[in-house]
Design an enzyme around this catalytic site. Sequence first.
Site, PDB file in Angstrom:
ATOM      1  CB  SER A 122      -0.968  -0.053   1.192  1.00  0.00           C
ATOM      2  OG  SER A 122      -1.973   0.922   1.070  1.00  0.00           O
ATOM      3  CG  ASP A 177      -7.316  -2.715  -2.793  1.00  0.00           C
ATOM      4  OD1 ASP A 177      -7.970  -1.975  -2.024  1.00  0.00           O
ATOM      5  OD2 ASP A 177      -6.075  -2.790  -2.770  1.00  0.00           O
ATOM      6  CG  HIS A 211      -5.928  -2.227   0.844  1.00  0.00           C
ATOM      7  ND1 HIS A 211      -5.270  -1.928  -0.324  1.00  0.00           N
ATOM      8  CD2 HIS A 211      -5.269  -1.548   1.821  1.00  0.00           C
ATOM      9  CE1 HIS A 211      -4.274  -1.102  -0.078  1.00  0.00           C
ATOM     10  NE2 HIS A 211      -4.247  -0.855   1.220  1.00  0.00           N
TER      11      HIS A 211
END
Length: 232
Positions: A122, A177, A211
């Site tokens: 991320s 995600d 995610h």
Amino acid sequence: MCGNIMSVPLLADAVTVSGAERETAAVIFLHGLGDTGHSWADALSSIRLPYVKYICPHAPRIPVTLNMKMVMPSWFDLMGLTPDAPEDEAGIKKAAENIKAIIEHEMKNGIPPNRIILGGFSQGGALSLYTALTCQHQLAGIVALSCWLPLHKAFPQAANNGVNKDIAILQCHGEMDPMIPVRFGALTAEKLKSVVTPTKVQFKTYPGVMHSSCPQEMMAVKEFIEKLLPRI
């Protein structure tokens, strides 16, 4: 050990998974927003190679605009998560310098840059892409999980004289995600192909994954590390 650890602020309390034998390579891995190095040190321990050192620094705690200025671990400020959101250019560049200081420290301790992989998840993956592509040392590769390329409009010009023009990039993204849509990951992969040799960019997506990471992704990361950092 030479090279003073205290002169590299992020190394002083970084989580390090040491090799079980002589360390001839290193993986520096950066966590995502609000996390710490501990979770990724644990994940990497499950796929570790005995001659590789894994370094998982903690991001400094700063107010994050995206989260109503709450103070949390963050590599740089985030204003939004879309390709056209304003970006914290000064913060991104400063964070990249701090990661480059870790690379330099490992080099002083005898690990050449072409035996160092930079990676992250991320926001950490975003920073690893930016740092590696603007680094003056030729690195082994980049692991970019569920992320994007910061300051993407500055590339390919921002890539430091193309030192890492041939760097291998493993980019992985969950297809479900909700935070950083897989479409954004695909746009990032296309952008990366204009910065490095296109055949060096692998973009893998994982159905049903949000995610986060998954076992198949971690196996892909392990294979990527083994291939680029063979035993010597």
